[in-house]
Design an enzyme around this catalytic site. Structure first.
Site, PDB file in Angstrom:
ATOM      1  N   SER A   1     -19.712   2.013  -7.148  1.00 43.60           N
ATOM      2  CA  SER A   1     -19.853   1.842  -5.925  1.00 43.60           C
ATOM      3  C   SER A   1     -20.167   0.407  -5.550  1.00 43.60           C
ATOM      4  CB  SER A   1     -20.782   2.818  -5.159  1.00 43.60           C
ATOM      5  OG  SER A   1     -20.840   2.336  -3.682  1.00 43.60           O
TER       6      SER A   1
ATOM      7  N   THR B   1      -8.938  -2.711  -3.021  1.00 48.99           N
ATOM      8  CA  THR B   1      -7.956  -2.513  -2.270  1.00 48.99           C
ATOM      9  C   THR B   1      -8.085  -0.833  -1.724  1.00 48.99           C
ATOM     10  OG1 THR B   1      -6.313  -1.790  -3.676  1.00 48.99           O
ATOM     11  CG2 THR B   1      -6.267  -3.992  -2.744  1.00 48.99           C
TER      12      THR B   1
ATOM     13  N   TYR C   1      -3.618  -9.930  -8.775  1.00 49.38           N
ATOM     14  CA  TYR C   1      -3.405 -10.267  -7.271  1.00 49.38           C
ATOM     15  C   TYR C   1      -2.311 -11.455  -7.132  1.00 49.38           C
ATOM     16  CZ  TYR C   1      -7.489  -7.913  -5.064  1.00 49.38           C
ATOM     17  OH  TYR C   1      -8.101  -7.035  -4.527  1.00 49.38           O
TER      18      TYR C   1
ATOM     19  N   VAL D   1     -25.315  14.012  -7.179  1.00 43.67           N
ATOM     20  CA  VAL D   1     -24.916  14.436  -8.745  1.00 43.67           C
ATOM     21  C   VAL D   1     -25.613  13.510  -9.587  1.00 43.67           C
ATOM     22  CG1 VAL D   1     -22.897  14.674 -10.198  1.00 43.67           C
ATOM     23  CG2 VAL D   1     -22.728  15.484  -8.039  1.00 43.67           C
TER      24      VAL D   1
ATOM     25  N   TYR E   1       0.566  -1.260  -0.002  1.00 45.22           N
ATOM     26  CA  TYR E   1      -0.020  -0.068   0.060  1.00 45.22           C
ATOM     27  C   TYR E   1       0.879   1.313  -0.104  1.00 45.22           C
ATOM     28  CZ  TYR E   1      -4.228  -2.729   0.813  1.00 45.22           C
ATOM     29  OH  TYR E   1      -5.222  -3.544   0.713  1.00 45.22           O
TER      30      TYR E   1
END
Length: 531
Positions: free
Chosen positions: A281, A487, A191, A240, A78
């Site tokens: 989302s 992630t 991955y 929006v 990360y």
């Protein structure tokens, strides 16, 4: 706080982030930290009444706690997330950053699972062997070396034979990252390369880095405070619905259509302004159940509809249909359980041989729901009383009939999900005591693995599309070569790319670690495949 010196070219510039998840918060923080951009010119527009997006965590002793999903961090992959969190002050430890706070907590509570898989007899499985045969190894090697452009929309099940999906490796890898056999082989390849260094220790998940609390309390709240201190504007309960574009060949947003308090409004976008959108989302359309009711399966909401709408207007905005029109393949169900005593936790700690917060997912490999649970360090919420215990779990196959409760998981109440779990744990003699204080809240998420759906190369838009003068995409559904979705890092990296590119900032973005070129990592991974 030091006085802000506003650059002349930024005095009238406004930056609008659509969506209030970690990608937008990170983008705003990079603007403040790296671009000397005034916070008063940054606007984060969020449909809900709370920030954080999929990094959620809320509840109370009375009503129960809920985490729709948990995000596992990794200390070695990360790169941009840790860089950012080094700049965010801790809420609890003055003088420390959020990054330092997390590492100190993780060092004190290191992860080492002693019960990663459990069989149908309620026995912990020896998982030192990955369980591969030679065909599995050859297919894995071929997957890693085959260029993405030659793989197209292949599914994982197109790449591997039936035996692969019965291996210890698959049960552990699939439940750690939430892969299904019908998901994209390209995403699995990414991955396998990105987390190649974790392959030799997948059975213990020692590479997992945990936050002191859930991600909302540990990451989102400090970021929100940091941005508030710099004057960033948060516009909540505002949706929006559409974007207008300047006529011609390029991509320049001229207007945003929003709905606020039920009324439609227009926000004019000047040529120097920027619009940065979280398109799609994972947790949109989530539905909660209770101990006495099952959650409902919902359809598309505003985030997906906005992407659908603007993708129809311009080429280069991707193909949302590859991700948002496959609910039956992208959904699964999680559950959060709140107890007012320690009975269940005491039994689980004894069974798993892990103190809460030091283990990892306990997966019931023979469960028809492929159910997993994890006990976090307590308290897991800032407002959690000392006597309360909270844990999280999920099932990858919510439409299959249970082994102890003869119903689909998606039709089960929280009480029935607990009954199924206790059956797999063989805690029958303790069931009455456990259920006496249990409050299990199920959560159905129709798009939770939408980002893993098979896709063509251009189905995800570039972070900054070709020809764009003021529009960027961030989150889990834009394209970042070589990186892995689902992630925190993907969202943070996208935000950094978007901000630097649109503002013409010549600063380095932390590169992706290329473990596939490290001889030692390759060798240990090869040896692991023969365990």
């Amino acid at each position: 706080m030091e006085a802000i010196v506003v650059k002349e070219e930024d005095k009238n510039k406004q930056v609008y982030f659509v969506g209030g998840g970690i990608a937008s918060l990170a983008g705003a923080a990079f603007l403040v930290r790296d671009c000397d951009f005034p916070g008063i010119g940054i606007h984060i527009i969020e449909e809900m009444n709370i920030l954080g997006g999929s990094n959620d965590g809320a509840g109370s002793e009375e009503h129960g706690y809920v985490i729709r999903g948990g995000r596992m961090l990794n200390d070695e992959t990360y790169e941009n997330t840790w860089d950012l969190l080094m700049s965010i002050p801790s809420l609890d430890h003055p003088g420390k950053s959020v990054r330092e706070e997390i590492i100190a907590f993780d060092d004190a509570n290191p992860t080492h699972s002693n019960a990663r898989l459990v069989n149908g007899n309620g026995e912990v499985v020896d998982v030192m062997s990955m369980g591969f045969n030679m065909a599995d190894r050859l297919a894995m090697g071929k997957l890693i070396i085959t260029p993405e452009e030659k793989m197209g929309k292949a599914r994982i099940s197109d790449w591997f034979g039936p035996h692969f999906f019965t291996t210890n490796f698959w049960y552990m890898w699939a439940t750690t990252f939430a892969f299904q056999p019908w998901h994209s082989a390209v995403e699995l390849k990414r991955y396998m390369i990105r987390f190649m260094h974790e392959f030799p220790r997948i059975q213990t998940l020692e590479g997992v880095t945990r936050t002191p609390y859930n991600q909302y309390d540990s990451i989102i709240l400090p970021m929100k405070k940091y941005l508030e201190d710099h004057g960033v504007d948060f516009t909540l309960k505002c949706t929006v619905t559409d974007l207008d574009f300047k006529e011609g060949d390029g991509i320049t947003v001229t207007c945003m259509h929003v709905v606020r308090c039920g009324a439609e409004e227009l926000i004019a976008i000047n040529e120097e302004d920027l619009v940065i959108i979280t398109n799609g989302s994972m947790t949109e359309g989530s539905s909660l159940g209770s101990m006495t009711s099952a959650p409902r399966l919902k359809e598309k909401g505003s985030s997906w509809k906005l992407w659908d709408r603007i993708a129809a207007k311009r080429p280069g905005f991707g193909n949302p249909s590859s991700f948002d029109d496959h609910i039956e393949e992208s959904k699964w169900e999680s559950f959060t359980v709140t107890f007012s005593d320690t009975v269940f936790f005491d039994l689980m700690e004894q069974f798993s041989r892990n103190r809460a917060g030091t283990g990892a997912l306990v997966t019931f490999k023979d469960s028809s729901w492929l159910m997993s649970v994890v006990l976090a360090y307590q308290p897991h919420f800032r407002n959690q009383p000392e006597h309360i215990r909270v844990f999280w779990g999920y099932g990858l196959y919510p439409d299959k009939e249970g082994d102890f409760v003869k119903k689909k998981m998606s039709d089960c109440t929280g009480e029935e999900i607990m009954t199924e779990l206790l059956g797999h744990l063989h805690f029958d003699e303790h069931k009455e005591a456990i259920m006496a204080t249990a409050n299990c809240i199920p959560c159905m998420m129709p798009f939770i693995t939408a980002q893993f759906m098979p896709r063509a190369a251009r189905d995800r838009p570039k972070v900054v599309p070709d020809g764009s003068t003021n529009l960027a995409f961030i989150g889990q559904f834009c394209e970042i070569p070589d990186d892995v979705v689902f992630t925190e890092e993907y969202s943070v990296r996208a935000a950094r790319i978007a901000v630097y590119t649109l503002l013409g900032v010549n600063k380095p973005i932390a590169p992706i670690n290329k473990y596939q070129y490290d001889v030692r990592t390759l060798f240990t991974s090869f040896v692991t495949s023969f365990r």
